[in-house]
Design a protein around this motif. Structure first.
Motif, short mmCIF file in Angstrom:
data_model
loop_
_atom_site.label_atom_id
_atom_site.label_comp_id
_atom_site.label_asym_id
_atom_site.label_seq_id
_atom_site.Cartn_x
_atom_site.Cartn_y
_atom_site.Cartn_z
N HIS A 131 0.87 -1.19 0.00
CA HIS A 131 0.00 0.00 0.00
C HIS A 131 0.90 1.23 0.00
CE1 HIS A 131 -3.94 2.03 1.28
NE2 HIS A 131 -3.06 3.00 1.09
N HIS A 172 1.47 5.20 -2.02
CA HIS A 172 1.12 6.25 -3.00
C HIS A 172 2.47 6.70 -3.54
CE1 HIS A 172 -2.96 6.51 -1.11
NE2 HIS A 172 -2.26 6.02 -0.11
N HIS A 232 -6.24 -1.19 5.13
CA HIS A 232 -6.11 -0.69 6.50
C HIS A 232 -6.79 -1.61 7.53
CE1 HIS A 232 -4.45 2.70 4.48
NE2 HIS A 232 -5.63 3.09 4.00
N ASP A 269 1.79 2.57 3.39
CA ASP A 269 0.92 3.71 3.15
C ASP A 269 1.75 4.99 2.96
OD1 ASP A 269 -1.44 4.96 2.60
OD2 ASP A 269 -2.21 4.96 4.65
ZN ZN Z 1 -3.21 4.97 1.49
#
Ligand code: ZN
Length: 639
Positions: free
Chosen positions: A191, A193, A474, A536
């Motif tokens: 995960h 970005h 999550h 994340d």
């Molecule tokens: Zn995220």
């Protein structure tokens, strides 16, 4: 258990337009043999004393107890023998399946079929690829049937052998002395970005600011480039004063400023930035904070924040490409060989594609696209998985709710923000299944997770037969009774080990009644759920070793572990960071393990993490990284 009677441990088969043998592993006398973990979902035939025993076949743990029917078993045993024979005949005759052939070369096929061994040894010599042998270290295959080997042979892009490799079968290989270090399959960040993270590395760093004044001072002193001041990482829950546009104006002047919060669900703007929106800030699913007079304070949340950025303040593709190229170098230095990217909504496919065509990618990308784009994908007839070995568009992304830090997580107590409800998600899953797409849905609060699980359950009859691999991103706060539903449904949890110790104080403050199911990684693991780990990033730093430490220790400061009963072992965190993510991309039979025929994506670590105490984990460092047989970080020799 320890191998004694096991002569051949496993025969791995795969169906790729016909049946193809992946490899045969031998046990070393006295070597350890462990059962497949919950993350292993693939065909494995275990061989014990010459007899084949089915171990498991894409089953969930709940199904494992069933005793195999002996008649079915004997049919399967015959099938495996037949597979081995067919492979050798067909593949050699037609020069097909070169990767699999390379995978076999140099391997000694044990007692499965004498006919195979004979043909094998005479048949595979002519394949030409660069050859390499890594030796003199601990090679962790991540395969439970044979956890370690002392050497690893690589041919071209693929692992060619481990145990049982006859080095003579690899003419003039390059030999790399690993110098007692540890070789593991490379890490996946499940995960991230990525382009956003890459860009934030150039932005005003606001993480760790404990007052409004400190944050404003960092903005003032940061070197300026471009037409915007961009920043990231603030978290105002503990600040003395809350952020406002006015506070920023004093140091930014007329340069527009856009500063995202640490969870990326809130944006802090100055007046120049607000002015660029032309008063057009309110959108569905968004929050615009206003003062008593009704004027925006400078804080936008959820959709309001994201749409402001998309409409008014988007970085250009050039800006992203530049930053991402540098991000790739950093990721390679941290042992990352694959990512599940979440930036599909802001043009990540194009960014990666530009880099791929000019310089080549140094990691493998499994790309999200917003579910809202499904009509366009359908119109073009594009299904999940389009792309190549380095860049594939893989899954749809949707959001149920907000986050803990912004207090927008959708909770069973009625609080929070609903972006998508269960019925809407069910419709997305249904439509996705019709067009061949798995869904990744962001769900933080216990209500968000329940509704997401409900949606997958009511649509199960549609997607399960297609083998779609859905995931909840999550899964941060779960009602305890929902924990076991992931495994029961076959929906993966894409979690972030780092979030637990980072969020512990906020979680105790905002979720005092819900802590039993918060960041419940051990409970999820023990329930048989497929747990995949990610960072994340930019929410946490993109650093798999840090994630592994966080999963094992559940603390990042001097305090003892938070909810120590939820700690995972080093082995489990490695599975979640290396092996389990490959199931989500349908690659579990070609990546994530150092087995013959698997892609040679690996990391060399300064020492073996499994041989460390918890405190020593801090000393484990990435020495070098290889993707597809090519060094992408710090090629040997080392020392
Ligand atoms: Zn995220």
């Amino acid at each position: 258990m320890v191998a004694d009677r096991l002569d051949v441990v496993a025969v791995r088969i795969e169906d790729v337009g016909g049946v193809v043998l992946r490899g045969v592993l031998r046990a070393e006398a006295g070597g350890a043999v462990v059962r497949s973990s919950c993350g292993d979902r693939r065909d494995v035939e275990r061989v014990d004393g010459g007899a084949l025993v089915t171990l498991e076949r894409d089953v969930r743990p709940a199904d494992r107890a069933a005793t195999p029917d002996p008649e079915v078993e004997s049919v399967r045993i015959r099938q495996v023998r037949e597979c081995v024979r067919l492979l050798v005949h067909d593949a050699v005759a037609e020069r097909l399946q070169r990767p699999q052939i390379e995978g076999l070369r140099g391997l000694e096929v044990g007692d499965v079929d004498g006919d195979v061994r004979e043909r094998h040894s005479g048949s595979f010599r002519s394949v030409q690829s660069p050859r390499m042998i890594l030796e003199n270290g601990v090679v962790r295959t991540m395969d439970p049937s044979l956890p370690t080997t002392r050497a690893l042979a690589i041919a071209g892009e693929y692992v060619a052998g481990g145990v049982g490799t006859h080095e003579r079968a690899l003419p003039s290989p390059e030999v790399v002395d690993v110098g007692g270090r540890c070789v593991l399959p490379g890490f996946t960040d499940s995960h991230v970005h990525f382009p956003t993270w890459s860009l934030t590395r150039r932005e005003v760093e606001l993480e760790g600011t404990s007052t409004l004044g400190e944050a404003v001072e960092r903005v003032r002193s940061h070197p300026r480039h471009g037409t915007w001041i961009r920043g990231y990482g603030w978290r105002s829950a503990d600040w003395d004063e809350q952020p406002t546009a006015n506070a920023l104006d004093a140091v930014t002047g007329d340069t527009p400023a856009l500063l995202f919060s640490k969870d990326y669900h809130s944006a802090w703007l100055n007046s120049a930035a607000l002015a660029r929106a032309g008063g057009d800030l309110d959108v569905d699913g968004g929050v615009v904070e206003r003062d008593e007079s009704g004027a925006p304070t400078g804080i936008l949340r959820e959709e309001s924040a994201w749409q402001f950025r998309a409409r008014v303040a988007m970085p250009t593709e050039d800006e992203f490409v530049d930053a991402t190229r540098e991000g790739l170098r950093i990721a390679a230095g941290r042992g990352v060989v694959a990512i599940h990217d979440k930036d599909g909504w802001l043009g990540a496919p194009g960014v990666f594609q530009r880099i791929a065509s000019r310089d080549g990618l140094t990691l493998r990308v499994w790309q999200s696209v917003p579910y809202e784009r499904l009509p366009e994908l359908a119109a073009l007839g594009i299904h999940s998985g389009i792309g190549d070995d380095f860049l594939r568009i893989g899954y749809l992304k949707a959001f149920m709710d907000g986050t803990l830090g912004s207090q927008t997580a959708w909770m069973l107590d009625g609080s929070g923000v609903t972006i998508t409800d269960g019925e809407e998600l069910a419709e997305i899953v249904r439509e996705g299944a019709r067009l061949g797409w798995p869904v990744a849905v962001h769900a933080i609060g216990d209500r968000a997770n329940r509704e997401a699980l409900d949606a997958f359950e009511t649509t199960r009859h549609l997607w399960e037969p297609l083998g779609l691999r859905h995931r909840i991103e999550h899964a941060q706060c779960l009602a305890p009774e929902d924990v076991a539903r992931f495994s029961a449904l076959g929906v993966a949890c894409s979690v972030q080990f780092s979030h637990a110790p980072s969020d512990r104080d906020l979680a105790e403050r905002f979720w005092p009644e819900e802590l039993d199911g918060a960041y419940a990684f051990r409970s999820l693991w023990d329930s048989g759920a497929l747990v995949a780990n990610g960072s994340d990033a930019p929410v946490e730093e993109l650093d798999p070793l840090a994630g592994i430490r966080a999963g094992v220790r559940r603390t990042i400061d001097d305090r003892p572990a938070w909810q120590p009963e939820q700690c995972l072992t080093v082995e489990e965190t490695l599975l979640a960071t290396i092996v389990n993510p490959t199931w989500l991309t349908g690659d579990e039979r070609r990546r994530g393990k150092l087995l013959p025929g698997y892609l040679a994506d690996l990391v060399v670590l300064s020492r073996d993490p499994i041989d460390c105490t918890v405190d020593e984990l801090e000393t484990v460092e990435v020495v070098a990284t290889m993707v597809g047989g090519r060094w992408v970080h710090n090629p040997p020799p080392w020392d």
